[in-house]
Design a protein around this motif. Sequence first.
Motif, PDB file in Angstrom:
ATOM      1  N   ARG A   1       5.133  -2.600  19.122  1.00  0.00           N
ATOM      2  CA  ARG A   1       4.871  -3.388  20.330  1.00  0.00           C
ATOM      3  C   ARG A   1       6.184  -3.713  21.050  1.00  0.00           C
ATOM      4  O   ARG A   1       6.299  -3.583  22.263  1.00  0.00           O
ATOM      5  N   ALA A   2       7.187  -4.132  20.292  1.00  0.00           N
ATOM      6  CA  ALA A   2       8.465  -4.506  20.899  1.00  0.00           C
ATOM      7  C   ALA A   2       9.161  -3.302  21.529  1.00  0.00           C
ATOM      8  O   ALA A   2       9.681  -3.391  22.655  1.00  0.00           O
TER       9      ALA A   2
ATOM     10  N   ASN B   1       5.162 -15.743  17.306  1.00  0.00           N
ATOM     11  CA  ASN B   1       5.755 -15.732  18.636  1.00  0.00           C
ATOM     12  C   ASN B   1       6.130 -14.301  19.021  1.00  0.00           C
ATOM     13  O   ASN B   1       7.220 -13.819  18.713  1.00  0.00           O
ATOM     14  N   VAL B   2       5.216 -13.624  19.717  1.00  0.00           N
ATOM     15  CA  VAL B   2       5.414 -12.233  20.100  1.00  0.00           C
ATOM     16  C   VAL B   2       6.630 -12.090  21.014  1.00  0.00           C
ATOM     17  O   VAL B   2       7.413 -11.135  20.888  1.00  0.00           O
ATOM     18  N   HIS B   3       6.817 -13.038  21.940  1.00  0.00           N
ATOM     19  CA  HIS B   3       7.954 -12.964  22.866  1.00  0.00           C
ATOM     20  C   HIS B   3       9.282 -13.027  22.108  1.00  0.00           C
ATOM     21  O   HIS B   3      10.239 -12.334  22.451  1.00  0.00           O
ATOM     22  N   GLU B   4       9.308 -13.837  21.061  1.00  0.00           N
ATOM     23  CA  GLU B   4      10.513 -13.930  20.241  1.00  0.00           C
ATOM     24  C   GLU B   4      10.752 -12.628  19.479  1.00  0.00           C
ATOM     25  O   GLU B   4      11.889 -12.147  19.384  1.00  0.00           O
ATOM     26  N   GLN B   5       9.698 -12.036  18.946  1.00  0.00           N
ATOM     27  CA  GLN B   5       9.833 -10.751  18.252  1.00  0.00           C
ATOM     28  C   GLN B   5      10.433  -9.701  19.184  1.00  0.00           C
ATOM     29  O   GLN B   5      11.349  -8.964  18.810  1.00  0.00           O
ATOM     30  N   ILE B   6       9.912  -9.638  20.398  1.00  0.00           N
ATOM     31  CA  ILE B   6      10.392  -8.657  21.368  1.00  0.00           C
ATOM     32  C   ILE B   6      11.844  -8.942  21.729  1.00  0.00           C
ATOM     33  O   ILE B   6      12.672  -8.028  21.808  1.00  0.00           O
ATOM     34  N   ALA B   7      12.181 -10.218  21.925  1.00  0.00           N
ATOM     35  CA  ALA B   7      13.556 -10.591  22.278  1.00  0.00           C
ATOM     36  C   ALA B   7      14.543 -10.204  21.177  1.00  0.00           C
ATOM     37  O   ALA B   7      15.661  -9.752  21.457  1.00  0.00           O
TER      38      ALA B   7
END
Length: 197
Positions: free
Chosen positions: A67-68, A31-37
């Motif tokens: 990325r994040a 979950n890329v969005h979770e990593q960023i969050a």
Amino acid sequence: MLYRQLGRTGIDVSCISFGAGPVSGWAKSKNVHEQIAVVKHAVDVGMNWFDTAATYGEGQSETALGRALVEIGAFDQVHVASKVRLNEESISDIRGFVLRSFTESLKRLQCERVTLLQLHNSITAVRGDQPTSITPDDVLGPNGVLAAFEELRSSGVVRFLGLTGLGDAKSMKDVIHSGRFDTVQTPYNLLNPSAGQ
């Protein structure tokens, strides 16, 4: 957030830092969005020290962290530390291996420089005394790790040099007493605080 000076760098880092190693499973998340969050939240609460390594998830940690930090535009607000670990095949060309490994780290991180580059090997009297261990001469010798690290610092892609404090005490002291490294990341366990001695 509380901040403390890091080694002899003169920079203040958050007492609670972001360890992007394999323990949390963060780097391997799909979950890329979770990593960023998660990284955004860390920055929002004042964490400014992010620790990663080329060997964490075979580069996945550096890729996810880069990325994040790009996504949230936070590279100018934080310090990133990464590491180089020599393997058996790299001993014949330490300089070349260090330069290649770090160049790949920068690509994965999507940045031009890091605050701290650390040696991620144990240091012992004889190579292989501990898993991944190398000798003080491998570190301090004319074609050793330190020479390659200093070349990177001279080129402006690394600000400070460090060690992960693993190995036997005498060999570690030989390298530390050279005075050429700015930090030592000492493994410290509250249940077994012997590393503090």
